[in-house]
Design a protein around this motif. Structure first.
Motif, mmCIF file in Angstrom:
data_model
loop_
_atom_site.group_PDB
_atom_site.id
_atom_site.type_symbol
_atom_site.label_atom_id
_atom_site.label_comp_id
_atom_site.label_asym_id
_atom_site.label_seq_id
_atom_site.Cartn_x
_atom_site.Cartn_y
_atom_site.Cartn_z
ATOM 1 N N THR A 132 0.851 -1.188 0.000
ATOM 2 C CA THR A 132 0.000 0.000 0.000
ATOM 3 C C THR A 132 0.888 1.240 0.000
ATOM 4 N N ASN A 133 0.286 2.383 -0.226
ATOM 5 C CA ASN A 133 1.049 3.619 -0.309
ATOM 6 C C ASN A 133 0.352 4.737 0.441
ATOM 7 N N ASP A 134 1.143 5.636 1.016
ATOM 8 C CA ASP A 134 0.624 6.889 1.563
ATOM 9 C C ASP A 134 0.844 7.977 0.517
ATOM 10 N N THR A 135 -0.203 8.732 0.226
ATOM 11 C CA THR A 135 -0.053 9.871 -0.682
ATOM 12 C C THR A 135 0.067 11.125 0.172
ATOM 13 N N GLY B 174 4.963 0.054 -9.760
ATOM 14 C CA GLY B 174 3.769 0.122 -10.590
ATOM 15 C C GLY B 174 2.748 -0.952 -10.317
ATOM 16 N N ARG B 175 2.978 -1.790 -9.318
ATOM 17 C CA ARG B 175 2.034 -2.859 -8.986
ATOM 18 C C ARG B 175 1.903 -2.949 -7.464
ATOM 19 N N LEU B 176 0.783 -2.485 -6.941
ATOM 20 C CA LEU B 176 0.540 -2.485 -5.505
ATOM 21 C C LEU B 176 -0.636 -3.399 -5.171
ATOM 22 N N ARG B 177 -0.770 -3.726 -3.899
ATOM 23 C CA ARG B 177 -1.914 -4.547 -3.470
ATOM 24 C C ARG B 177 -3.183 -3.708 -3.345
ATOM 25 N N GLU B 178 -3.031 -2.453 -3.016
ATOM 26 C CA GLU B 178 -4.122 -1.503 -3.175
ATOM 27 C C GLU B 178 -3.686 -0.515 -4.252
#
Length: 442
Positions: free
Chosen positions: A11-14, A121-125
């Motif tokens: 996942t990522n934080d924006t 370029g490929r995340l779980r969310e």
């Protein structure tokens, strides 16, 4: 000391400094979709698990390996959406949108969830922009949807993007192709990965889409679907190419594209970038004429695409594309004492009602610290409020770019005076540029 909890893997934080990039692509996708007559739709984050099994396909990697499925006491089994089309088509059917005149054209931006190995370029969310058109079987619709996707990529400023197209046939011609694939792959069945050995009987086309290097090498010389197309599918594909050429859209025929979801029929396409490594597909889609019938509606043709927004932004970054700038602070008000804070709040409130971005001290800093903060905030103007300014009802408005100071009333005319000075600051430099260009002549 408590251990800090970190974000889940994949996942990522924006962060605030990055949000402007998302605002850029969100505005572009909104604008382009609207230009093509598509209207926004919003659907739930999770759906009945059976929806994805029936639509995406029980032999796909998405269903067999990647879905996040949950249960709660007294409820059915639900799955966090792995893609946007199935839930959107369920909403179109359930809410009677098919009765409102065809074609129906909708778009969405949503988060999707797949349990796969995270990489660039490929995340779980991840997040998708998608467009779906329901009700047209014509290759004109295929060309229109492809044109929309290309317009988004072009408006984002992307270069070196290649459009690959293919036809994967229909239920009439695909059985002959499946037989040819089974005959081809059966000779090397023992070399295939375990998953593809299972696919060989149920859906041999999935082997062509396998990510295993061994399976990819074996599939390299497999029969191609375009050699097995029926007359109708062949005519549809030829017309699509004719329409794309008429629209000035360049394309490459790629008979190896089958897409990863079972609901596709006839046209499939991908926009591929050479600038983001192995995960180069920034947009993919196609036609799925049998999906709505599979979900309980009468037979209705449909098509669409999904565009990964993380990959889109990553490609824009790699290519140095422009993003929207953060909104800059119009005015910073520096109160020098507690008695001037109320006035700072009053002035800020009056300007915010007119749409200005205004800040003032919320911590109790000294003047020097406040000036540093105003500079970091990129404030265009600063007002220092002390007891003298309150008593006189006037203050100096400092232009942070030029250092120029102008006297401004703190009374009823404050908003108008600030607006005039702000506009002069915005357009004064433009006038100076024009005058210099004309050699001092106006």
């Amino acid at each position: 000391m408590a251990v800090m909890i970190q974000r889940p893997k994949g996942t990522n934080d924006t962060l605030p400094s990055e949000v402007r990039k998302w605002h850029t692509v969100e505005k572009i996708t909104d604008d382009i979709a609207s230009q093509y007559g598509f209207k926004e739709i919003r659907v739930p984050t999770f759906e009945d698990t059976g929806l994805f099994i029936r639509s995406v396909g029980e032999t796909t990697d998405v269903v067999t390996k990647e879905m996040y499925t949950v249960t709660a006491s007294g409820d059915s089994q639900f799955t966090l959406r792995p893609e946007g089309t199935a839930g959107t088509m369920r909403a179109v059917i359930e809410n009677g949108i098919l009765n409102e005149g065809l074609p129906q054209k909708v778009y969405y931006r949503l988060s999707c969830f797949r349990h796969e190995k995270p990489q660039a370029g490929r995340l779980r969310e991840f997040h998708q922009f998608g467009c779906e058109m329901v009700g047209s079987a014509s290759p004109r619709a295929d060309a229109e949807v492809i044109s929309l996707a290309k317009s988004v990529l072009d408006t984002c400023g992307l270069k070196n993007i290649v459009l690959n197209i293919n036809s994967i046939g229909c239920k009439n011609c695909r059985p002959n192709y499946h037989k040819a694939l089974k005959d081809y792959f059966f000779a090397r069945k023992d070399e295939l990965c375990g998953t593809c050995q299972e696919r060989l009987e149920k859906n041999p086309m999935r082997i062509i889409d396998c990510k295993s290097p061994v399976c990819q090498e074996i599939a390299k010389d497999a029969p191609v679907i375009t050699d097995f197309l029926c007359e109708e599918c062949s005519e549809h594909f030829s017309k699509l190419q004719e329409y794309l050429s008429a629209m000035g859209i360049e394309f490459t025929l790629n008979p190896k594209i089958v897409r990863g979801l079972d609901y596709y029929t006839r046209t499939v396409f991908e926009f591929i970038s050479t600038d983001i490594g192995a995960q180069g597909t920034v947009c993919g889609g196609g036609r799925y004429d049998g999906l709505l019938e599979e979900l309980g509606a009468k037979p209705t043709p449909a098509l669409g695409f999904g565009m990964g927004l993380e990959r889109l932004i990553m490609t824009m970054e790699k290519q140095g594309c422009d993003f929207m700038e953060d909104k800059k602070c119009d005015l910073y008000i520096a109160p020098m004492s507690e008695e001037t804070v109320s006035k700072a709040m009053e002035l800020a409130a009056s300007l915010r009602q007119e749409g200005y971005f205004v800040e003032y001290d919320l911590i109790g800093r000294g003047l020097k610290a406040q000036m540093k903060y105003a500079d970091k905030a990129g404030a265009s103007f600063v007002i220092v409020l002390g007891s003298d300014e309150l008593e006189n009802g006037k203050a100096n408005l400092k232009n942070m770019a030029t250092g120029e100071q102008s006297e401004i009333s703190l009374g009823e005319s404050f908003v108008k005076e600030f607006s005039d000075l702000h506009l002069n600051n915005m357009f004064g430099s433009a006038e100076a540029d024009i005058e210099a260009l004309l050699g001092g002549k106006k």
